[in-house]
Design a protein around this motif. Structure first.
Motif, PDB file in Angstrom:
ATOM      1  N   LYS A 133       0.828  -1.210   0.000  1.00 44.05           N
ATOM      2  CA  LYS A 133       0.000   0.000   0.000  1.00 44.05           C
ATOM      3  C   LYS A 133       0.861   1.258   0.000  1.00 44.05           C
ATOM      4  O   LYS A 133       0.547   2.234  -0.672  1.00 44.05           O
ATOM      5  CB  LYS A 133      -0.939   0.003   1.205  1.00 44.05           C
ATOM      6  CG  LYS A 133      -2.000  -1.069   1.120  1.00 44.05           C
ATOM      7  CD  LYS A 133      -2.855  -1.080   2.362  1.00 44.05           C
ATOM      8  CE  LYS A 133      -3.807  -2.248   2.354  1.00 44.05           C
ATOM      9  NZ  LYS A 133      -4.619  -2.290   3.577  1.00 44.05           N
ATOM     10  N   VAL A 134       1.964   1.222   0.746  1.00 47.62           N
ATOM     11  CA  VAL A 134       2.872   2.373   0.766  1.00 47.62           C
ATOM     12  C   VAL A 134       3.503   2.554  -0.607  1.00 47.62           C
ATOM     13  O   VAL A 134       3.594   3.675  -1.111  1.00 47.62           O
ATOM     14  CB  VAL A 134       3.952   2.210   1.859  1.00 47.62           C
ATOM     15  CG1 VAL A 134       5.005   3.292   1.754  1.00 47.62           C
ATOM     16  CG2 VAL A 134       3.313   2.218   3.237  1.00 47.62           C
ATOM     17  N   ALA A 135       3.923   1.444  -1.224  1.00 48.99           N
ATOM     18  CA  ALA A 135       4.525   1.529  -2.561  1.00 48.99           C
ATOM     19  C   ALA A 135       3.522   2.060  -3.574  1.00 48.99           C
ATOM     20  O   ALA A 135       3.868   2.895  -4.420  1.00 48.99           O
ATOM     21  CB  ALA A 135       5.040   0.157  -2.983  1.00 48.99           C
ATOM     22  N   HIS A 140       2.043   9.284  -6.182  1.00 47.56           N
ATOM     23  CA  HIS A 140       2.550  10.633  -5.946  1.00 47.56           C
ATOM     24  C   HIS A 140       3.806  10.957  -6.759  1.00 47.56           C
ATOM     25  O   HIS A 140       4.002  12.101  -7.172  1.00 47.56           O
ATOM     26  CB  HIS A 140       2.811  10.858  -4.457  1.00 47.56           C
ATOM     27  CG  HIS A 140       1.555  11.008  -3.668  1.00 47.56           C
ATOM     28  ND1 HIS A 140       0.753  12.122  -3.744  1.00 47.56           N
ATOM     29  CD2 HIS A 140       0.946  10.170  -2.810  1.00 47.56           C
ATOM     30  CE1 HIS A 140      -0.289  11.966  -2.960  1.00 47.56           C
ATOM     31  NE2 HIS A 140      -0.202  10.784  -2.381  1.00 47.56           N
ATOM     32  N   LEU A 141       4.641   9.958  -6.994  1.00 49.96           N
ATOM     33  CA  LEU A 141       5.880  10.182  -7.740  1.00 49.96           C
ATOM     34  C   LEU A 141       5.718   9.925  -9.239  1.00 49.96           C
ATOM     35  O   LEU A 141       6.631  10.191 -10.018  1.00 49.96           O
ATOM     36  CB  LEU A 141       6.996   9.298  -7.184  1.00 49.96           C
ATOM     37  CG  LEU A 141       7.356   9.549  -5.715  1.00 49.96           C
ATOM     38  CD1 LEU A 141       8.370   8.520  -5.237  1.00 49.96           C
ATOM     39  CD2 LEU A 141       7.892  10.959  -5.541  1.00 49.96           C
ATOM     40  N   GLU A 142       4.566   9.342  -9.622  1.00 44.78           N
ATOM     41  CA  GLU A 142       4.266   9.032 -11.019  1.00 44.78           C
ATOM     42  C   GLU A 142       5.310   8.114 -11.651  1.00 44.78           C
ATOM     43  O   GLU A 142       5.706   8.301 -12.807  1.00 44.78           O
ATOM     44  CB  GLU A 142       4.070  10.306 -11.830  1.00 44.78           C
ATOM     45  CG  GLU A 142       2.914  11.150 -11.332  1.00 44.78           C
ATOM     46  CD  GLU A 142       2.751  12.443 -12.103  1.00 44.78           C
ATOM     47  OE1 GLU A 142       3.575  12.734 -12.982  1.00 44.78           O
ATOM     48  OE2 GLU A 142       1.775  13.164 -11.823  1.00 44.78           O
TER      49      GLU A 142
END
Length: 61
Positions: A15-17, A23-25
């Motif tokens: 989930k964090v990844a 967010h980082l696309e």
């Protein structure tokens, strides 16, 4: 990550990844998500189970 994940469960590496990827696309491997959690000492704090036959008075000492 101060709020619960979108599915309402608990944060984990995948989930964090996924959150970081959005967010980082770019693609972030789930291992990186787990490492991020460990870096910031975000681990699930669960008390150890207590044996049902154990005396509660002994637990206090």
């Amino acid at each position: 990550m101060q709020e619960p994940p979108p599915d309402g469960g608990l944060w984990n590496g995948r989930k964090v990844a996924d959150w970081m990827s959005n967010h980082l696309e770019c693609y972030i491997h789930p291992q990186r998500g787990w490492e991020y959690l460990r870096t910031f000492e975000m681990c699930l704090k669960v008390p150890h189970p207590v044996h049902e036959l154990q005396d509660p008075v002994e637990l206090e000492t």
